[in-house]
Design a protein around this motif. Structure first.
Motif, PDB file in Angstrom:
ATOM      1  N   THR A  85      -2.231  50.799 -10.400  1.00  0.00           N
ATOM      2  CA  THR A  85      -3.146  50.574 -11.517  1.00  0.00           C
ATOM      3  C   THR A  85      -2.630  49.379 -12.324  1.00  0.00           C
ATOM      4  OG1 THR A  85      -1.932  52.253 -12.769  1.00  0.00           O
ATOM      5  CG2 THR A  85      -3.962  52.942 -11.684  1.00  0.00           C
ATOM      6  N   PRO A  86      -2.792  48.156 -11.780  1.00  0.00           N
ATOM      7  CA  PRO A  86      -2.210  46.975 -12.419  1.00  0.00           C
ATOM      8  C   PRO A  86      -3.046  46.497 -13.608  1.00  0.00           C
ATOM      9  CG  PRO A  86      -3.413  46.344 -10.448  1.00  0.00           C
ATOM     10  CD  PRO A  86      -3.523  47.840 -10.553  1.00  0.00           C
ATOM     11  N   VAL A  87      -2.692  46.973 -14.804  1.00  0.00           N
ATOM     12  CA  VAL A  87      -3.380  46.551 -16.023  1.00  0.00           C
ATOM     13  C   VAL A  87      -2.372  45.775 -16.868  1.00  0.00           C
ATOM     14  CG1 VAL A  87      -4.559  47.316 -18.112  1.00  0.00           C
ATOM     15  CG2 VAL A  87      -4.925  48.527 -15.945  1.00  0.00           C
ATOM     16  N   LEU A  88      -2.638  44.491 -17.060  1.00  0.00           N
ATOM     17  CA  LEU A  88      -1.672  43.610 -17.721  1.00  0.00           C
ATOM     18  C   LEU A  88      -1.634  43.815 -19.226  1.00  0.00           C
ATOM     19  CD1 LEU A  88      -2.322  40.310 -15.716  1.00  0.00           C
ATOM     20  CD2 LEU A  88      -0.561  42.034 -15.331  1.00  0.00           C
ATOM     21  N   PHE A  89      -2.775  44.214 -19.811  1.00  0.00           N
ATOM     22  CA  PHE A  89      -2.835  44.412 -21.252  1.00  0.00           C
ATOM     23  C   PHE A  89      -3.241  45.857 -21.534  1.00  0.00           C
ATOM     24  CE2 PHE A  89      -3.814  39.969 -20.383  1.00  0.00           C
ATOM     25  CZ  PHE A  89      -2.854  39.339 -21.158  1.00  0.00           C
ATOM     26  N   ASP A  90      -2.902  46.334 -22.717  1.00  0.00           N
ATOM     27  CA  ASP A  90      -3.130  47.741 -23.030  1.00  0.00           C
ATOM     28  C   ASP A  90      -4.520  47.947 -23.618  1.00  0.00           C
ATOM     29  OD1 ASP A  90      -2.664  50.394 -23.179  1.00  0.00           O
ATOM     30  OD2 ASP A  90      -1.439  50.313 -24.995  1.00  0.00           O
ATOM     31  N   PHE A  91      -5.517  48.050 -22.743  1.00  0.00           N
ATOM     32  CA  PHE A  91      -6.885  48.292 -23.172  1.00  0.00           C
ATOM     33  C   PHE A  91      -7.090  49.774 -23.465  1.00  0.00           C
ATOM     34  CE2 PHE A  91      -7.161  44.530 -20.428  1.00  0.00           C
ATOM     35  CZ  PHE A  91      -7.864  43.663 -21.252  1.00  0.00           C
ATOM     36  N   THR A  92      -8.156  50.056 -24.229  1.00  0.00           N
ATOM     37  CA  THR A  92      -8.579  51.447 -24.359  1.00  0.00           C
ATOM     38  C   THR A  92      -9.281  51.862 -23.064  1.00  0.00           C
ATOM     39  OG1 THR A  92     -10.775  50.946 -25.239  1.00  0.00           O
ATOM     40  CG2 THR A  92      -8.958  51.130 -26.828  1.00  0.00           C
ATOM     41  N   VAL A  93      -9.407  53.162 -22.876  1.00  0.00           N
ATOM     42  CA  VAL A  93     -10.093  53.675 -21.693  1.00  0.00           C
ATOM     43  C   VAL A  93     -11.531  53.157 -21.652  1.00  0.00           C
ATOM     44  CG1 VAL A  93     -11.019  55.777 -20.655  1.00  0.00           C
ATOM     45  CG2 VAL A  93      -8.643  55.709 -21.449  1.00  0.00           C
ATOM     46  N   HIS A  94     -12.217  53.192 -22.780  1.00  0.00           N
ATOM     47  CA  HIS A  94     -13.611  52.729 -22.825  1.00  0.00           C
ATOM     48  C   HIS A  94     -13.711  51.261 -22.422  1.00  0.00           C
ATOM     49  CE1 HIS A  94     -17.407  51.269 -24.531  1.00  0.00           C
ATOM     50  NE2 HIS A  94     -17.841  52.501 -24.346  1.00  0.00           N
ATOM     51  N   ASP A  95     -12.826  50.426 -22.951  1.00  0.00           N
ATOM     52  CA  ASP A  95     -12.877  48.994 -22.624  1.00  0.00           C
ATOM     53  C   ASP A  95     -12.599  48.754 -21.152  1.00  0.00           C
ATOM     54  OD1 ASP A  95     -13.501  48.361 -25.212  1.00  0.00           O
ATOM     55  OD2 ASP A  95     -11.454  47.792 -25.790  1.00  0.00           O
ATOM     56  N   LEU A 124     -18.315  60.540 -18.345  1.00  0.00           N
ATOM     57  CA  LEU A 124     -18.702  61.945 -18.267  1.00  0.00           C
ATOM     58  C   LEU A 124     -18.512  62.496 -16.857  1.00  0.00           C
ATOM     59  CD1 LEU A 124     -19.958  64.335 -19.830  1.00  0.00           C
ATOM     60  CD2 LEU A 124     -22.206  63.499 -19.091  1.00  0.00           C
ATOM     61  N   GLN A 125     -18.922  61.713 -15.851  1.00  0.00           N
ATOM     62  CA  GLN A 125     -18.815  62.166 -14.460  1.00  0.00           C
ATOM     63  C   GLN A 125     -17.377  62.425 -14.047  1.00  0.00           C
ATOM     64  OE1 GLN A 125     -21.339  58.933 -12.659  1.00  0.00           O
ATOM     65  NE2 GLN A 125     -22.079  60.625 -11.407  1.00  0.00           N
ATOM     66  N   THR A 126     -16.471  61.617 -14.544  1.00  0.00           N
ATOM     67  CA  THR A 126     -15.060  61.756 -14.168  1.00  0.00           C
ATOM     68  C   THR A 126     -14.286  62.664 -15.130  1.00  0.00           C
ATOM     69  OG1 THR A 126     -14.655  59.644 -15.308  1.00  0.00           O
ATOM     70  CG2 THR A 126     -14.879  59.589 -12.908  1.00  0.00           C
ATOM     71  N   GLY A 127     -14.963  63.222 -16.122  1.00  0.00           N
ATOM     72  CA  GLY A 127     -14.334  64.180 -17.017  1.00  0.00           C
ATOM     73  C   GLY A 127     -13.338  63.585 -17.980  1.00  0.00           C
ATOM     74  N   ILE A 128     -13.542  62.340 -18.388  1.00  0.00           N
ATOM     75  CA  ILE A 128     -12.572  61.694 -19.283  1.00  0.00           C
ATOM     76  C   ILE A 128     -13.227  61.150 -20.553  1.00  0.00           C
ATOM     77  CG2 ILE A 128     -10.905  61.107 -17.479  1.00  0.00           C
ATOM     78  CD1 ILE A 128     -12.079  58.272 -17.460  1.00  0.00           C
ATOM     79  N   SER A 129     -14.399  61.669 -20.914  1.00  0.00           N
ATOM     80  CA  SER A 129     -15.061  61.206 -22.145  1.00  0.00           C
ATOM     81  C   SER A 129     -14.151  61.389 -23.358  1.00  0.00           C
ATOM     82  CB  SER A 129     -16.368  61.964 -22.362  1.00  0.00           C
ATOM     83  OG  SER A 129     -17.275  61.738 -21.313  1.00  0.00           O
ATOM     84  N   HIS A 130     -13.371  62.468 -23.358  1.00  0.00           N
ATOM     85  CA  HIS A 130     -12.492  62.747 -24.497  1.00  0.00           C
ATOM     86  C   HIS A 130     -11.332  61.762 -24.599  1.00  0.00           C
ATOM     87  CE1 HIS A 130     -10.588  64.632 -21.057  1.00  0.00           C
ATOM     88  NE2 HIS A 130      -9.468  64.780 -21.739  1.00  0.00           N
ATOM     89  N   LEU A 131     -11.143  60.951 -23.560  1.00  0.00           N
ATOM     90  CA  LEU A 131     -10.030  59.988 -23.560  1.00  0.00           C
ATOM     91  C   LEU A 131     -10.464  58.564 -23.889  1.00  0.00           C
ATOM     92  CD1 LEU A 131      -8.259  61.093 -20.229  1.00  0.00           C
ATOM     93  CD2 LEU A 131      -7.617  61.736 -22.562  1.00  0.00           C
ATOM     94  N   GLU A 132     -11.742  58.345 -24.164  1.00  0.00           N
ATOM     95  CA  GLU A 132     -12.246  56.972 -24.203  1.00  0.00           C
ATOM     96  C   GLU A 132     -11.590  56.085 -25.261  1.00  0.00           C
ATOM     97  OE1 GLU A 132     -16.324  56.323 -25.211  1.00  0.00           O
ATOM     98  OE2 GLU A 132     -16.456  58.138 -26.423  1.00  0.00           O
ATOM     99  N   LYS A 133     -11.066  56.664 -26.330  1.00  0.00           N
ATOM    100  CA  LYS A 133     -10.417  55.864 -27.374  1.00  0.00           C
ATOM    101  C   LYS A 133      -8.906  55.742 -27.173  1.00  0.00           C
ATOM    102  CE  LYS A 133     -13.926  56.878 -30.884  1.00  0.00           C
ATOM    103  NZ  LYS A 133     -14.185  57.438 -32.242  1.00  0.00           N
ATOM    104  N   ARG A 134      -8.390  56.443 -26.182  1.00  0.00           N
ATOM    105  CA  ARG A 134      -6.953  56.386 -25.899  1.00  0.00           C
ATOM    106  C   ARG A 134      -6.586  55.063 -25.235  1.00  0.00           C
ATOM    107  NH1 ARG A 134      -4.617  61.524 -24.558  1.00  0.00           N
ATOM    108  NH2 ARG A 134      -2.937  60.353 -23.540  1.00  0.00           N
ATOM    109  N   SER A 135      -5.357  54.630 -25.466  1.00  0.00           N
ATOM    110  CA  SER A 135      -4.865  53.449 -24.758  1.00  0.00           C
ATOM    111  C   SER A 135      -4.508  53.835 -23.329  1.00  0.00           C
ATOM    112  CB  SER A 135      -3.640  52.866 -25.456  1.00  0.00           C
ATOM    113  OG  SER A 135      -2.539  53.753 -25.356  1.00  0.00           O
ATOM    114  N   PHE A 136      -4.758  52.931 -22.399  1.00  0.00           N
ATOM    115  CA  PHE A 136      -4.527  53.225 -20.991  1.00  0.00           C
ATOM    116  C   PHE A 136      -3.063  53.562 -20.730  1.00  0.00           C
ATOM    117  CE2 PHE A 136      -3.797  51.898 -16.532  1.00  0.00           C
ATOM    118  CZ  PHE A 136      -4.742  52.700 -15.912  1.00  0.00           C
ATOM    119  N   SER A 137      -2.151  52.863 -21.406  1.00  0.00           N
ATOM    120  CA  SER A 137      -0.718  53.066 -21.147  1.00  0.00           C
ATOM    121  C   SER A 137      -0.232  54.437 -21.592  1.00  0.00           C
ATOM    122  CB  SER A 137       0.098  51.980 -21.855  1.00  0.00           C
ATOM    123  OG  SER A 137      -0.037  52.098 -23.260  1.00  0.00           O
ATOM    124  N   SER A 138      -0.998  55.125 -22.427  1.00  0.00           N
ATOM    125  CA  SER A 138      -0.562  56.426 -22.926  1.00  0.00           C
ATOM    126  C   SER A 138      -0.959  57.571 -22.001  1.00  0.00           C
ATOM    127  CB  SER A 138      -1.174  56.682 -24.310  1.00  0.00           C
ATOM    128  OG  SER A 138      -2.573  56.935 -24.220  1.00  0.00           O
TER     129      SER A 138
END
Length: 263
Positions: A85-95, A124-138
């Motif tokens: 999961t190569p993410v160079l910057f710490d985006f939110t899940v939604h972004d 919603l389909q992947t069951g992660i709506s509750h995580l959308e504001k979380r940072s990916f690195s967390s």
């Protein structure tokens, strides 16, 4: 939409990794790619989504050479969920999931109402709506995998390549993810580590060993005690599950192998 590899060969530093490999994924099939570690599964997939370029052979996306298509055209039709999961910057899940909409927009075009709706549906389909504001690195490893699947869904591609999609997921989320993938009715090729998952969900299975396809067919045709001994060097009892109608494997210690062979 279909995906096909024809006579693919690939080497690294003069070491041949793939030997004239051919596989075919018909429209709306879920095709599994199995084999021991180091057999070439990930390398094959990377050649199929153009991260690597084969020495010889062709990859056809909807019967067109993938190397002759534009990156944007490919991204509209083919999505990838890789092991990393190569993410160079710490985006939110939604972004991060919203980035799946990029192939469908013009340069610098902002998200429209339709884009927001598609992203919300993917979360919603992947069951992660509750995580959308979380940072990916967390996120945990399993949560990160589901985010990458959600991004692929937001991409709305018709062909999906998955490299070990159930890694780092607990059994509940493994089954939920594979149930979701199966119900999407996309053209899917997935490298799978768990042979029972492959047996349960795949329409066809290809077996790689030392960079060569050694067997392919339905799960019932491919997953035999002989193949498991010769390719994976394990002994297993294989039965048809009374509820699913699919093969299921019970691995057996070597000291009980004679009983397996006699059954």
């Amino acid at each position: 939409m279909t995906l096909e590899a024809k006579q693919l060969s690939f080497s690294i530093y003069d070491e041949r990794i793939l030997h004239e490999v051919s596989i075919q994924i018909k429209e709306k099939q879920l095709v599994g790619l199995i084999g021991p570690n180091g057999s070439g599964k990930s390398t094959l997939l990377k050649n199929m989504y153009r991260l690597l370029k084969p020495e010889s052979g062709t990859v056809l996306l909807n019967e067109q050479d993938i190397l002759k298509q534009s990156s944007k055209s490919i991204a509209k039709n083919l999505a990838v969920v890789s092991q990393e999961t190569p993410v160079l910057f710490d985006f939110t899940v939604h972004d991060l999931v919203s980035m799946g909409r990029t192939p469908h927009k013009k340069l610098l075009e902002l998200d429209q109402e339709q884009d927001f709706r598609i992203v919300a549906d993917a979360l919603l389909q992947t069951g992660i709506s509750h995580l959308e504001k979380r940072s990916f690195s967390s996120l945990s490893g399993g949560e990160k995998k589901r985010v990458m699947v959600a991004r692929a869904l937001a991409q709305q591609a018709k062909v999906l390549i998955l490299d070990e999609p159930t890694n780092h997921l607990d059994i509940q989320h493994q089954l939920q993810l594979m149930d979701l993938i199966q119900t999407l009715h996309l053209t899917v090729v997935a490298a799978l580590h768990d042979l029972n998952i492959a047996a349960m969900y795949c329409d066809q299975i290809y077996v790689l060993q030392n960079g060569r396809i050694v067997c392919h067919g339905t799960p019932e045709e491919v997953l035999t005690p002989t193949l498991l001994r010769e390719v994976f060097h394990v002994f297993a009892d294989i039965q048809i599950h009374p509820l699913t109608g699919k093969p299921y494997l019970t691995y057996v210690p070597e000291q009980f192998a004679k009983k397996v062979n006699q059954s």
